[in-house]
Enzyme design. Structure first.
Site, PDB file in Angstrom:
ATOM      1  N   ASP A 153      11.686  -9.612 -42.081  1.00  0.00           N
ATOM      2  CA  ASP A 153      12.490  -8.476 -42.588  1.00  0.00           C
ATOM      3  C   ASP A 153      13.943  -8.921 -42.705  1.00  0.00           C
ATOM      4  OD1 ASP A 153      12.225  -5.065 -42.378  1.00  0.00           O
ATOM      5  OD2 ASP A 153      14.219  -6.012 -42.348  1.00  0.00           O
ATOM      6  N   GLU A 198      12.373  -4.815 -48.302  1.00  0.00           N
ATOM      7  CA  GLU A 198      12.866  -6.150 -47.938  1.00  0.00           C
ATOM      8  C   GLU A 198      12.016  -6.732 -46.833  1.00  0.00           C
ATOM      9  OE1 GLU A 198      13.285  -3.683 -46.142  1.00  0.00           O
ATOM     10  OE2 GLU A 198      14.796  -3.939 -44.586  1.00  0.00           O
TER      11      GLU A 198
HETATM   12  N1  LIG Z   1      18.161  -4.437 -54.445  1.00  0.00           N
HETATM   13  C1  LIG Z   1      17.033  -3.918 -53.954  1.00  0.00           C
HETATM   14  N2  LIG Z   1      17.068  -3.176 -52.859  1.00  0.00           N
HETATM   15  C2  LIG Z   1      15.943  -2.671 -52.349  1.00  0.00           C
HETATM   16  C3  LIG Z   1      14.709  -2.886 -52.968  1.00  0.00           C
HETATM   17  N3  LIG Z   1      13.741  -2.242 -52.231  1.00  0.00           N
HETATM   18  C4  LIG Z   1      14.361  -1.650 -51.198  1.00  0.00           C
HETATM   19  N4  LIG Z   1      15.697  -1.925 -51.242  1.00  0.00           N
HETATM   20  C5  LIG Z   1      16.738  -1.504 -50.335  1.00  0.00           C
HETATM   21  O1  LIG Z   1      16.565  -2.120 -49.089  1.00  0.00           O
HETATM   22  C6  LIG Z   1      17.264  -1.339 -48.130  1.00  0.00           C
HETATM   23  C7  LIG Z   1      16.494  -1.290 -46.835  1.00  0.00           C
HETATM   24  O2  LIG Z   1      17.364  -0.676 -45.871  1.00  0.00           O
HETATM   25  P1  LIG Z   1      16.893  -0.396 -44.421  1.00  0.00           P
HETATM   26  O3  LIG Z   1      15.445  -0.030 -44.377  1.00  0.00           O
HETATM   27  O4  LIG Z   1      17.871   0.585 -43.889  1.00  0.00           O
HETATM   28  O5  LIG Z   1      17.045  -1.761 -43.688  1.00  0.00           O
HETATM   29  P2  LIG Z   1      18.231  -2.730 -43.502  1.00  0.00           P
HETATM   30  O6  LIG Z   1      19.479  -2.220 -44.151  1.00  0.00           O
HETATM   31  O7  LIG Z   1      17.804  -4.105 -43.923  1.00  0.00           O
HETATM   32  O8  LIG Z   1      18.437  -2.695 -41.953  1.00  0.00           O
HETATM   33  P3  LIG Z   1      17.560  -3.438 -40.892  1.00  0.00           P
HETATM   34  O9  LIG Z   1      16.239  -3.642 -41.427  1.00  0.00           O
HETATM   35  O10 LIG Z   1      17.541  -2.517 -39.730  1.00  0.00           O
HETATM   36  O11 LIG Z   1      18.270  -4.702 -40.627  1.00  0.00           O
HETATM   37  C8  LIG Z   1      17.488   0.030 -48.781  1.00  0.00           C
HETATM   38  O12 LIG Z   1      18.884   0.176 -49.068  1.00  0.00           O
HETATM   39  C9  LIG Z   1      16.678  -0.028 -50.065  1.00  0.00           C
HETATM   40  O13 LIG Z   1      17.322   0.691 -51.093  1.00  0.00           O
HETATM   41  C10 LIG Z   1      14.694  -3.674 -54.149  1.00  0.00           C
HETATM   42  O14 LIG Z   1      13.649  -3.914 -54.771  1.00  0.00           O
HETATM   43  N5  LIG Z   1      15.844  -4.174 -54.618  1.00  0.00           N
END
Ligand SMILES: Nc1nc2c(ncn2[C@@H]2O[C@H](COP(=O)(O)OP(=O)(O)OP(=O)(O)O)[C@@H](O)[C@H]2O)c(=O)[nH]1
Length: 576
Positions: free
Chosen positions: A449, A492
């Site tokens: 992750d 992610e």
């Molecule tokens: N650019 C992009 N962003 C994505 C995609 N799928 C999900 N996201 C973003 O990934 C982010 C995931 O955020 P969180 O689940 O809060 O996790 P994080 O910010 O990595 O925090 P931690 O996992 O706790 O470290 C969100 O802002 C989603 O909008 C994608 O396909 N492209």
């Protein structure tokens, strides 16, 4: 006669060696060679000195009576232009002829080749009793094919032949029984080689249809079967085959029915197979009209109860066939030119077939004798067309399989990063669990992750976020050079499967990945993103399934997050 046979065979031999040279020059020249052999089938002298045509009115008055025919004045006879055929019949295909055999002490057989619709009455020595025959009235004991109607001639003297319903001049010959057997065997070999191919292909296509239930297969099989039936009926062999002799009761109208049905079925098959409707809408409509609806109407008119005279049918049927053939070729050529690959296959198959079927229609319509190349042209070209179209069907299946593979690939892969999507990696995980259990090998799973990915999106925008996801995948692939199954199971979040990896080995791989991301993903697309990964590692225990493995790996990853991120956490299996 012997020198004549030598000449014939040397002619056949030269044709064969010429054909062999052609065969070495081109890969498909065997086909040309076969055609040459067919065209050069031996043709013997016909054992007749002369043929006289008898004045129709005087012949009608004499009736089928040899004594009265012999008593006609010499003005009733005129020499026929050829000593090999019964030419000069009236508009309804009727006439009487007197044949003068070459003197010979041996038994001979009078042969009337390709009688088609003709009905014959033969008065021959010694008793001159009337013997009647047609392909619809085959003799009780069949010793030969129906290529020729045969009459035993046991004594010298003129022979009288009366003909009704002939559609073209009939070729005649007197041969010894042995010569007849030899030429008939040659004919049977060539004809049944072609028909056997047609039957085989039709059966295979029918099997395909029984499993695949696609209409195009059924139309193909129906078109092949009707073409086969047409050849069998027009050559007369259908009427001596068990299960088909009942067709004889319909006479020549039965042959017209089969021929017209064959045109309709073939046109329907062409439209479907070459996808003519979407590619050439106007032409395909015209083809359907001329090759489907109008012949259909003709068929209804043919079977409609009413006046028995159906002489209007052949010219109309042949005209429709010619126009439908021309339209089919034009439609296929345009469809091919517009990129229709399968129309190209049909063109290759169809042009030779249309050429011979057009020639046959012209021959029947104009009343010229059936030429040797045309005699076998139709069945041989039908078999050739069937084989090419089977290739076309295989090509069509291949195209469908490619489309399906692409669709399947799309359905299981993540469009952004190119790795497996959630469904794809779960499927893969189920499969590697089964394999690991069967082979008693370890299996480890990594849950990866990205840390603080939301911030990257917020700070640099989604485009940079997308580029980061691709950069992380590239870094994982750099560190895990064995290319183990990798999937993106969430925004992610990634899953990496390590078959045959113990926990310790898996930890090393996870650490290598973590380090690679940390060092190689500091900057992405010019943005200082400083990417890091939290990784959970588990190995597959005895009680694990795909869902429990993903859940436990996720929990291990959360432990890494809680422990400060950018680290690897390995947890023990539930039962070891
Ligand atoms: N650019 C992009 N962003 C994505 C995609 N799928 C999900 N996201 C973003 O990934 C982010 C995931 O955020 P969180 O689940 O809060 O996790 P994080 O910010 O990595 O925090 P931690 O996992 O706790 O470290 C969100 O802002 C989603 O909008 C994608 O396909 N492209």
């Amino acid at each position: 006669m012997a020198s004549l046979r030598r000449w014939r065979w040397s002619r056949g031999g030269r044709a064969a060696s010429a054909a062999a040279r052609v065969a070495s020059a081109r890969p498909y020249a065997w086909l040309i060679a076969c055609l040459l052999m067919v065209v050069c089938l031996p043709v013997a002298a016909n054992g007749l000195q002369r043929i006289d045509r008898i004045d129709p009115e005087q012949a009608a008055q004499a009736g089928a009576d040899a004594t009265r025919l012999a008593a006609l004045p010499s003005t009733a006879f005129e020499p026929a232009p050829s000593a090999t055929q019964l030419s000069g019949a009236d508009a309804r295909g009727r006439g009487w002829w007197r044949l003068h055999p070459v003197p010979s002490g041996d038994d001979r057989v009078l042969l009337v080749y390709h009688p088609y619709s003709a009905r014959l009455t033969v008065l021959a020595p010694p008793d001159y009793r009337a013997r009647r025959a047609s392909i619809f009235q085959p003799p009780a004991r069949i010793a030969h094919s129906q290529r020729a109607l045969a009459f035993d001639i046991d004594a010298p003297g003129p022979i009288w032949i009366g003909v009704e319903d002939a559609r073209y001049p009939l070729q005649v010959a007197l041969r010894s029984p042995r010569e007849y057997a030899v030429e008939d065997h040659a004919h049977v070999r060539v004809l049944w080689l072609a028909l056997g191919l047609l039957i085989g292909v039709a059966l295979v296509v029918l099997m395909f249809w029984s499993r695949l239930r696609e209409r195009v297969y059924l139309l193909f099989a129906a078109s092949l079967t009707s073409q086969l039936l047409y050849v069998l009926c027009s050559y007369g062999d259908a009427y001596v085959l068990p299960g088909l002799h009942w067709l004889a009761r319909f006479g020549v109208e039965g042959i017209w029915f089969v021929a017209t049905s064959s045109t309709i079925l073939t046109v329907l098959f062409l439209l479907e197979f070459a996808q003519l409707r979407p590619r050439v809408p106007w032409l395909s409509r015209a083809l359907l009209l001329v090759g489907g609806w109008l012949p259909g109407l003709l068929l209804v008119a043919l079977v409609w109860p009413g006046p028995s005279d159906r002489s209007w049918f052949p010219p109309l049927g042949n005209l429709l066939l010619l126009v439908a053939n021309a339209l089919a070729i034009l439609s296929l050529a345009v469809a091919w030119w517009r990129g229709g690959r399968h129309a190209g296959f049909v063109l290759i198959a169809w042009v030779p077939l249309v050429t011979v079927s057009t020639a046959r229609a012209v021959q029947l319509g104009s009343g010229v004798p059936l030429a040797p190349w045309l005699e076998y042209g139709l069945p041989v070209m039908e078999a050739f067309a069937a084989l090419v179209l089977v290739l076309g069907l295989a090509d069509r299946m291949l195209a469908f399989r490619r489309e399906r593979d692409v669709a399947q690939n799309d359905a299981q892969h993540d469009a952004l990063t190119g790795v497996l999507n959630r469904a794809g990696i779960e499927r893969e995980l189920r499969s590697v669990i089964v394999t690991a259990r069967r082979q008693r090998l370890p299996l480890s799973v990594l849950f990866l992750d990205l840390d603080h990915f939301k911030r990257i999106n917020d700070n640099f925008g989604h485009a940079v976020g997308d580029a980061c996801l691709r950069a992380v995948v590239a870094a994982i692939r750099n560190a895990d050079t064995d290319g183990h199954p990798l999937g993106r199971i969430g925004g992610e979040e990634f899953l990496l499967l390590l078959p045959a990896h113990h926990r310790r080995h898996a930890r090393d791989t996870a650490e290598a990945i973590r380090l690679e991301v940390e060092t190689s993903c500091r900057e992405v697309d010019g943005a200082a993103v400083e990417l890091t990964l939290s990784i959970g590692v588990v190995d597959c225990g005895a009680g694990d399934d795909a869902a429990s493995l993903i859940r436990r790996a996720d929990e291990a990853m959360y432990e890494a997050k809680h422990a400060g991120r950018n680290r690897v956490v390995v947890v023990d299996g539930p039962t070891g």
